[in-house]
Scaffold this motif. Structure first.
Motif: not given
Ligand code: SF4
Length: 616
Positions: A243-258
């Protein structure tokens, strides 16, 4: 062609001499399928043999190569991938970029594994390939047109069964990070391949093929292909990721500070939930869009209603969200999508485009660029600033002429301390993972063969899995990934089925002999990938003085400025950590202390000619 090869290849290279206006067809060298597999491997070998050190990347002696792999166009998950390559105007070394869509299937069905553009046309032209018919025609008023408009015109002129690869104004104006576009929103974005196409004065390549791709075991391919699709649909990641494609990782990358934020000043964007996959899906997505045969279409065709107007665009995908969103501080999905549309229409790589815009805004904030130079006051978070800069760059207008060279050259011209925050490796701007607290991802970036690019080794998940403070095992993981991921580029197939939904690698080892007739274990295929990796390193070492340890470095910001806030607050990479990683990495590769492939390693990889070139 070697007698062991029974399918998967068209068996021919099409060469177009733009200076003479002629073309010729030659057989694919017999040892290439076995030694280089295809796609990226063919691009690397051809450029190594035919583009000599000293050649101007934007001159007639450079070559633009487009190549398919043995799996390209064979109906399997992700079989629409195509590889473009050239000596890079961005780095001066080996350059390539991968594009999804439908190009390589058409190229192979027209009867060619590789297309080589040589020389330089006197006038802007388009190349039309229709099976055996190959014509160079005047570009006419297509020259100067944006990518969407020009592709639409060509589709109407030739028909939907023709596929188009083309450049926008940025490529025509030789912007160093111009891309090649295809299928209304897919791009070969990196390393300036669009500028090379522009230097050859080729506005578009239009292709149709109607021939059959030979297969060693057609029934076996059909049966296994069905199983591969069924396996994709059954993966738990299928429902979560699609449903989100690669945009799915936006949250995760922020939450790990990257997450690249404010020209990589920091690694956490407080407004990230306004530009994440959910916002994309709920606010702007109109439909999903995928490459040929893809069961997990990552493309999202979207409608942006921004403060500067409306636009239809494919995307934004993760990298664009990171570089035009977080890095330029655009905290609204409509604004990010609109900036994405501007890049696509102008034919600019949105990754480098976001980097250069953010760099210019930081220069403006520091008084290193003035309102008089730029034509307006620039600020982070301001869509008008970003769009204004992108247009100046694409047309090389005013200060855009300097920015069109990329952040490395721009910082050299601006001077002061701007090189510290010019975020690149070897001249290629950084992609969407801030890596001061991700040692293996940092190592991936500084050793990637084309400059700062994540797709050769997306190792950040490994850092998180095994611990981000340790360096142990990181170099080995990077080497492993640098062989695994580029192998997909050689095969001519998308890696995201494996990366994102956990598709089993064994499938590729099993389907490969059914297509080609060549039996190879996965380890043997990886050995080919290592050969290609060493070949591209050797290419760049011969073309760029100092290519090696001295250039395997991140920008000063990552070595000197701890991350100021967010989940990775206080982190940076030290010189001694970087050197420890590089020492181990070079040792594992069998390279010398300066990061160059040794004679022994090259010979062991079947590259005795390269060893002789490098070491005598
Ligand atoms: Fe194309 Fe995305 Fe599917 Fe890969 S996952 S084949 S890039 S649509």
């Amino acid at each position: 062609m070697s007698e062991t090869v029974k399918g998967g290849y068209a068996g021919q290279i099409l060469r177009v001499d733009l200076t003479a206006g002629t073309h010729r067809v030659q057989p694919l060298p017999a040892d290439w399928p076995v030694k280089y597999i295809g796609g990226r491997g063919f691009v690397a070998r051809l450029l190594y043999e035919e583009v000599a050190p000293g050649v101007d990347p934007l001159g007639p002696e450079n070559k633009l190569v487009m190549a398919a792999g043995p799996l390209s166009g064979v109906l399997l998950p992700g079989c629409g991938k195509t590889h473009f390559g050239a000596k890079s105007p961005t780095t001066g070394g080996y350059g390539d970029s991968n594009i999804g869509g439908h190009l390589s299937p058409e190229l192979k069905q027209a009867g060619y594994d590789v297309l080589v553009l040589e020389g330089q046309a006197k006038e802007p032209c388009i190349l039309v390939i229709d099976d055996d018919s190959v014509k160079l025609l005047p570009a006419g008023d297509l020259w100067g047109k944006g990518c969407y408009e020009a592709e639409e015109t060509l589709k109407k002129r030739y028909g939907e069964d023709f596929q188009v690869a083309l450049i926008g104004p940025a490529g025509e104006n030789l912007v160093k990070f111009a891309c090649i576009s295809h299928d209304f929103g897919r791009q070969a974005g990196r390393t300036g391949v669009g500028a090379v196409m522009g230097s050859k004065r080729v506005k578009a390549i239009v292709i149709r093929g109607t021939k059959t791709i030979p297969l060693a075991d057609p029934q076996g391919v059909y049966a296994m292909g069905k199983q591969m699709y069924e396996s994709c649909f059954s993966k738990p990641g299928f429902k979560k990721w699609t449903p989100y494609g690669t945009a799915e990782v936006v949250d995760w990358v922020n939450e790990i500070g990257a997450f690249p934020t404010r020209n990589f000043k920091t690694s956490y964007f407080p407004e990230y939930k306004q530009i994440n996959g959910v916002r994309l899906r709920e606010e702007i997505r109109q439909t999903d869009k995928g490459c040929m045969g893809c069961p997990i279409p990552c493309g999202k065709y979207s409608k942006a209603r921004s403060s500067m107007g409306e636009a239809m665009v494919e995307g934004p995908e993760y990298e664009t969200i990171a570089l035009l969103g977080g890095n330029c501080c655009l905290g609204n999905i409509h604004d990010v999508a609109y900036a994405n549309y501007i890049c696509d229409e102008l034919g600019l790589d949105s990754i480098s485009g976001g980097n250069v815009a953010a760099f210019a805004i930081e220069c403006f904030e520091k008084g290193l660029l003035t309102e008089e130079q730029v034509g307006m006051a620039l600020s982070f978070g301001d869509l008008k600033s970003v769009v204004h800069l992108l247009k100046l760059i694409a047309h090389r207008d005013g200060v855009g002429d300097m920015l069109a060279e990329g952040v490395k050259t721009a910082s050299e011209r601006i001077g002061h301390d701007s090189a510290k925050f010019a975020i690149h490796v070897k001249g290629l701007e950084w992609t969407g993972y801030e890596s001061r607290y991700s040692p293996s991802q940092m190592l991936s970036y500084i050793t990637a063969d084309i400059g700062a690019h994540h797709n050769r080794s997306w190792a950040i998940t490994y850092d998180v899995a095994v611990g981000r403070d340790t360096l142990e095992g990181k170099a080995a993981k990077v080497v492993e990934l640098q062989h695994t991921r580029p192998l997909f580029d050689c095969l001519g197939i998308c890696r995201l089925q494996w990366v994102e939904i956990g598709f089993d690698l064994n499938w590729y080892e099993t389907i490969f002999p059914k297509i080609t007739g060549i039996n190879r274990t996965w380890q043997e295929l990886l050995h080919v990938s290592e050969r290609v990796w060493n070949l591209t390193r050797a290419f760049s070492a011969r073309h760029v003085p100092g290519w090696g340890r001295g250039l395997d470095r991140p920008p000063a910001r990552f070595l000197e400025e701890p991350i100021p806030d967010g989940p990775a607050k206080g982190k940076l990479i030290t010189e001694s950590q970087m050197n420890e990683l590089l020492d181990e990495y070079y040792r594992l590769r069998g390279w010398n202390d300066n990061g160059l492939p040794t004679k022994e390693r090259l010979v062991a990889l079947g590259l005795a000619d390269v060893a002789a070139d490098l070491w005598g």
